[in-house]
Design an enzyme around this catalytic site. Structure first.
Site, short mmCIF file in Angstrom:
data_model
loop_
_atom_site.label_atom_id
_atom_site.label_comp_id
_atom_site.label_asym_id
_atom_site.label_seq_id
_atom_site.Cartn_x
_atom_site.Cartn_y
_atom_site.Cartn_z
N LYS A 116 -7.61 2.66 -2.15
CA LYS A 116 -6.76 1.53 -2.53
C LYS A 116 -7.51 0.20 -2.44
O LYS A 116 -7.28 -0.70 -3.24
CB LYS A 116 -5.51 1.48 -1.65
CG LYS A 116 -4.74 2.79 -1.58
CD LYS A 116 -4.35 3.36 -2.92
CE LYS A 116 -4.03 4.85 -2.82
NZ LYS A 116 -4.00 5.55 -4.08
N GLU A 200 -1.05 -6.68 3.36
CA GLU A 200 -0.40 -7.36 2.21
C GLU A 200 0.85 -8.06 2.71
O GLU A 200 1.47 -7.60 3.67
CB GLU A 200 0.11 -6.31 1.21
CG GLU A 200 -0.92 -5.69 0.33
CD GLU A 200 -0.30 -4.67 -0.63
OE1 GLU A 200 0.90 -4.35 -0.50
OE2 GLU A 200 -1.04 -4.20 -1.50
N HIS A 235 9.69 8.28 0.35
CA HIS A 235 8.60 8.21 -0.63
C HIS A 235 8.59 9.40 -1.58
O HIS A 235 7.58 9.69 -2.22
CB HIS A 235 7.25 8.05 0.08
CG HIS A 235 7.24 6.87 1.01
ND1 HIS A 235 7.35 5.58 0.56
CD2 HIS A 235 7.20 6.80 2.36
CE1 HIS A 235 7.36 4.77 1.59
NE2 HIS A 235 7.28 5.48 2.70
N ARG A 292 -2.74 11.04 -13.22
CA ARG A 292 -2.27 12.37 -13.64
C ARG A 292 -1.06 12.21 -14.56
O ARG A 292 -0.51 11.13 -14.68
CB ARG A 292 -1.83 13.16 -12.41
CG ARG A 292 -0.69 12.45 -11.67
CD ARG A 292 -0.07 13.25 -10.55
NE ARG A 292 1.12 12.57 -10.06
CZ ARG A 292 1.13 11.63 -9.13
NH1 ARG A 292 0.00 11.22 -8.60
NH2 ARG A 292 2.26 11.08 -8.76
C1 MV4 Z 1 4.91 -2.14 -0.23
C2 MV4 Z 1 6.26 -2.45 0.00
C3 MV4 Z 1 6.57 -3.77 0.24
N1 MV4 Z 1 5.61 -4.71 0.26
N2 MV4 Z 1 3.98 -3.12 -0.22
C4 MV4 Z 1 5.40 2.60 -0.30
C5 MV4 Z 1 4.51 3.62 -0.92
C6 MV4 Z 1 3.23 2.93 -1.19
N3 MV4 Z 1 2.53 3.47 -2.29
C7 MV4 Z 1 3.63 1.51 -1.37
N4 MV4 Z 1 4.89 1.35 -0.72
C8 MV4 Z 1 5.40 0.12 -0.51
N5 MV4 Z 1 4.50 -0.90 -0.50
C9 MV4 Z 1 4.34 -4.36 0.05
N6 MV4 Z 1 3.39 -5.31 0.07
C10 MV4 Z 1 7.19 -1.42 -0.05
C11 MV4 Z 1 6.78 -0.12 -0.28
C12 MV4 Z 1 7.80 0.88 -0.30
C13 MV4 Z 1 8.07 1.60 -1.46
C14 MV4 Z 1 7.34 1.42 -2.63
C15 MV4 Z 1 7.63 2.17 -3.74
C16 MV4 Z 1 8.64 3.11 -3.71
C17 MV4 Z 1 9.35 3.30 -2.58
C18 MV4 Z 1 9.09 2.56 -1.43
C19 MV4 Z 1 9.83 2.78 -0.28
C20 MV4 Z 1 9.57 2.04 0.83
C21 MV4 Z 1 8.53 1.11 0.84
#
Ligand code: MV4
Length: 502
Positions: A116, A200, A235, A292
């Site tokens: 990442k 972040e 997730h 993918r």
């Molecule tokens: C975040 C966020 C809020 N702020 N980044 C969760 C999975 C990962 N790939 C990224 N995720 C998140 N990143 C910042 N800066 C909230 C999440 C997140 C989330 C993102 C996508 C789909 C579902 C989620 C569930 C909880 C938190």
């Protein structure tokens, strides 16, 4: 064009890829583990080869065995589906070295997106908007505190090798940040063998929206519209739709152009998905790229009229994209439900077992991509996704009503499924109004199901009913169904990820 393709996967996605192959007059080769001998993907293939015991690490994740089958069968290309080896750069490289075309991006593109922080550094150079924070790993807790003061609390700590929420920490204060930094580092080390952590600004109640792209091997890249994926739990996506209720044509074009830029910066080829977080002001930020074909690709197919698997195969065989960006139109609305063998009354734990009766839905505006059949036993060893039910129509309202109707036609006996959850979601006033964010499903589940509470019979009537059902359908008895002791949720996804990082 290829004459024979090996599908290195199982379940509904293996069947989906075989359908495209059949339409293109390409022969198909299935691989299967011991517990999948009678699985649908084996029955639908032209040839099928055993690759080992049930655990994925000994079968579907074994690069050597899969390449051996490719050689023995004379397959010229391998489609990896999703999960398993689909995002494994070593597998893509091993295919290339063996002279077999991997239907997907190059190992180099996959490696760039696998870290990442490396992805953020490349995207920063390309001018891609991402959430304020660091593009590099943090050296110390002090550095974390400095960055947090600059971008403002709350902040999110994330593992560079992570994804899917593993090793993520939401932090509200400087004191909390010091201890969270240490624990995030050690969790990252334990889970991924890499302790690198970055920071972040946290987006509060974000939406998760992703953009589908396609890139050929001649430098042409197009975007195909977004998918709204905010309805998830732990997730794990549960329901996806296209288009998103908050994306207007201008925002769609801007997101699409950013997604194309991301793909081009990664030298990306084939089908890919660029994930964004969207805040309440509709600002969107690059999150990561999935290299993918995704589970939810059908909703994009239904609103664009394109067949993404056909296009993946044509791109892999060296063809140019048969259209330009201006030829792509978005029409109608599509919503997908992931039908899982899970028990809604037992916290959605996996519920494997024999399907004794199966009445799948059909009719106007319904697509059912399934990996099951009546009489088949759902194994415990893999992701318990049974099928995807997609409803589509001229507008969102029609898609919802058709899907709701299809869900009420859907009947599965012998195992528990999450079908009732979707009827609940589709009835929800916030869902109907398009008011979604990544917390929607947790809030919905916390409320409990009013319909279920209203329907609950008196205890003695319930006992009589259970006895009657047991006579009519012995498989519905808890003890016979393996539900007496709560099963442990399968960790198939983590296994695949860990395997990919080895
Ligand atoms: C975040 C966020 C809020 N702020 N980044 C969760 C999975 C990962 N790939 C990224 N995720 C998140 N990143 C910042 N800066 C909230 C999440 C997140 C989330 C993102 C996508 C789909 C579902 C989620 C569930 C909880 C938190």
């Amino acid at each position: 064009m290829f004459k024979k393709i090996l599908i290195a996967n199982r379940g509904e996605i293996a069947v989906r890829v075989m359908r495209a192959c059949r339409e293109m007059c390409i022969s198909t080769v299935a691989v299967y583990s011991d517990v999948d001998r009678a699985s649908l993907h084996v029955r639908k293939a032209d040839e099928a080869y055993p690759i080992g015991p049930a655990p994925a690490a000994e079968s579907y994740l074994r690069i050597d065995k899969i390449l051996d089958v490719a050689h023995r069968s004379g397959a010229q290309a391998i489609h990896p589906g999703y999960g398993f080896l689909s995002e494994n750069a070593k597998f893509a490289r091993a295919c290339a070295d063996a002279g077999i075309k991997f239907i997907g991006p190059t190992a180099e593109s996959m490696e760039m997106m696998g870290s990442k922080t490396r992805a953020r550094q490349h995207m920063e150079k390309a001018g891609i908007p991402f959430v304020p924070g660091t593009a590099r790993g943090l050296a110390s807790a002090e550095e974390a505190v400095e960055v947090a003061e600059r971008v403002g609390y709350p902040v999110m700590l994330k593992a560079a090798a992570g994804g899917g929420g593993k090793g993520m920490r939401l932090v509200h204060t400087a004191e909390e940040l010091r201890s969270a930094f240490e624990s995030a580092q050690s969790e990252a080390q334990r889970s991924f063998g890499d302790s690198e952590v970055y920071i972040e600004k946290a987006i509060v109640n974000p939406r998760h929206i992703e953009m589908q792209i396609l890139a050929d091997e001649h430098g042409n890249t197009v975007w195909l519209g977004e998918r709204e994926c905010s309805i998830q739990r732990r997730h794990q996506k549960v329901l996806e739709e296209a288009p998103s209720t908050i994306v207007d044509p201008d925002m769609r074009r801007r997101m699409g152009e950013v997604a194309v830029k991301v793909a081009q910066a990664a030298g990306y080829t084939n089908a890919g998905t660029v994930e964004f977080l969207v805040d309440q002001q509709k600002n969107f930020y690059f999150l990561e790229m999935n290299t993918r074909l995704q589970v939810e690709h059908p909703v994009t197919e239904l609103i664009t009229g394109l067949d993404l698997v056909h296009l993946q195969i044509r791109i892999a065989s060296g063809e140019k994209l048969p259209f330009a960006q201006s030829d792509i139109g978005i029409r109608g609305h599509a919503i997908e439900c992931r039908i899982y063998a899970e028990d809604p009354d037992n916290n959605y734990f996996p519920s494997p077992g024999k399907i004794t009766l199966l009445l799948p839905p059909s009719g106007p505006g319904v697509r059912h991509d399934s990996g099951t059949y009546e009489g088949w036993t759902v194994p415990i060893d893999y992701d318990p996704l049974l099928a995807k039910l997609i409803g589509y129509g001229t507008d969102r309202r029609q898609a919802i009503m058709r899907l709701y109707r299809a869900l009420s036609e859907y009947f599965v006996a012998g195992i528990k499924t999450n079908i009732s959850l979707f009827q609940r979601i589709l009835r929800d006033p916030d869902f109907r109004a398009g008011k979604l964010d990544t917390g929607f499903l947790d809030r919905q589940l916390a409320k409990g199901d009013p319909e279920v509470a209203a329907r609950a019979p008196e205890p003695h009537i319930a006992a009589i009913a259970a006895g009657m059902f047991a006579v009519l359908d012995p498989a519905s008895l808890p003890a016979r169904n393996g539900n007496a002791a709560a099963p442990v949720p399968s960790n198939w996804k983590q296994k695949g990820r860990a395997e990919g990082l080895r």
